[in-house]
Each structure stands twice: as C-alpha cells, then as structure tokens.
Design a protein around this motif. Structure first.
Motif: not given
Length: 202
Positions: A158, A141, A145, A160, A151
C-alpha cells in the motif's frame, strides 16, 4: 570375399580396408576424451535446468541495519542527488519522520537506515527504510487513512501520501518493509517512484 573375383584379390583388399579403419581409429583417438566431456556437460546442464524452479520471486534489494545509504538508491537518482556541492547527506538510524505518529507507534519499525539530504538553502528530503511485521500492510491503509492520508494499493502493498504546503510525505508499506520519505521544499522528480522500482522491481 568379393563376388566374381578370385581369393588372391579379395584378401589384399580386405587387409587394406582393415588398415584404413585402424588408421581412422588412431586419428580419432585424441578427440575421444573431449567428446566424452562435452556429452557429460550437456547432460549436467540439462539436469540443472530441470531443477530450476518454474517461477522465482522478483528480486528485491537486500539491505540491513548499518548499510550505506548508497545501497538504497538507483544509480541515476544517486547521481542527481549528489551532483551539487551544497547538498549534504547525513546517515543515521533515526526513527521515521512522519506526521502520523500513531501509525509509527503501531508499526513498531526496526530502522535499517535514515538518509537525510539538505541543500544549502535549507530544503530537505529524508527517507527512512525500516523492517516491520509482515502483516503491517494489512493494517497500514486504515491507519494512515485515519490520520488523513490518501492511500492506494501498490503491487507490493500500500502507498499513502499527505501534503501540506511545500511539505510532502510518501509512505510505502510492502511485505516486511516500510519506506517513508518526507520532502520539505525540495521535490526531486520521481523520487519515491524510482526508490520503489529499485526496491521492488517489476
């Protein structure tokens, strides 16, 4: 003896009763083995149910390096991708195609399969499934990011995403799997969502 009657009546009645009981036993004898077997099956079934775990993990499609791309897709999505004659599938173990190259280097993926689709006019959809470290979701994540991705938590890890013009990238990192899809001009409806449901059914 039958109360209130003479012995010469009671003895024949007793003999008849014994004969009737014996006849019933003789008639029932062939069914005894089946009854014993049925009772044993019931007991074994009950024992097996008690031995089952109270909670079993959700099933996950098991894929290995070199498996056919067909195994990656649910049947309805596979049909949609293959129905047109001008669509070509190329299967390989190429590294994930991602704009976040630093994330790819950090995750050190062990590629299971890369499924690259191309239409007659050059539109493409490419999906790569890889094994990664089981702790990868914890760092993915922040890494994505930092690379400009949006995300959000997923039940299994996770997710994204990143878009530029007609080019979309969708990354799922869950458990020890990394699923990355890039779409260039071609965006099959619900593509990634259906792959997620196939790989991590809820």
């Amino acid at each position: 003896m039958i109360g209130g009657r003479n012995g010469w009546i009671a003895w024949p009645v007793g003999i008849v009763c014994v004969g009737v009981v014996g006849g019933l036993v003789w008639l029932a004898a062939p069914g005894v083995p089946s009854a014993v077997q049925f009772a044993g099956d019931v007991l074994r079934s009950g024992s097996a149910q008690l031995e089952e775990p109270a909670h079993s993990p959700d099933p996950v499609v098991t894929l290995a390096a070199g498996d056919d791309c067909r195994e990656l897709y649910p049947s309805d999505l596979w049909t949609e991708l293959t129905w047109a004659r001008d669509r070509v599938l190329s299967q390989s173990q190429d590294a994930p195609s991602t704009s976040a190259e630093s994330v790819r280097d950090a995750l050190s993926p062990d590629v299971l399969m890369t499924c690259a689709w191309r239409t007659g006019d050059g539109q493409t959809v490419t999906t790569t499934l890889s094994r990664v470290d089981a702790a990868a979701a914890a760092i993915a994540r922040d890494a994505f990011t930092g690379a400009g991705f949006a995300c959000a938590p997923l039940a299994a890890g996770v997710r994204c995403t990143h878009s530029t013009g007609t080019f979309d990238e969708d990354d799922i990192v869950a458990g020890d799997l990394w699923l990355v899809t890039t779409e260039d001009g071609w965006h099959p409806e619900g593509y990634t969502d259906r792959l997620v449901q196939h790989l991590w059914p809820q």
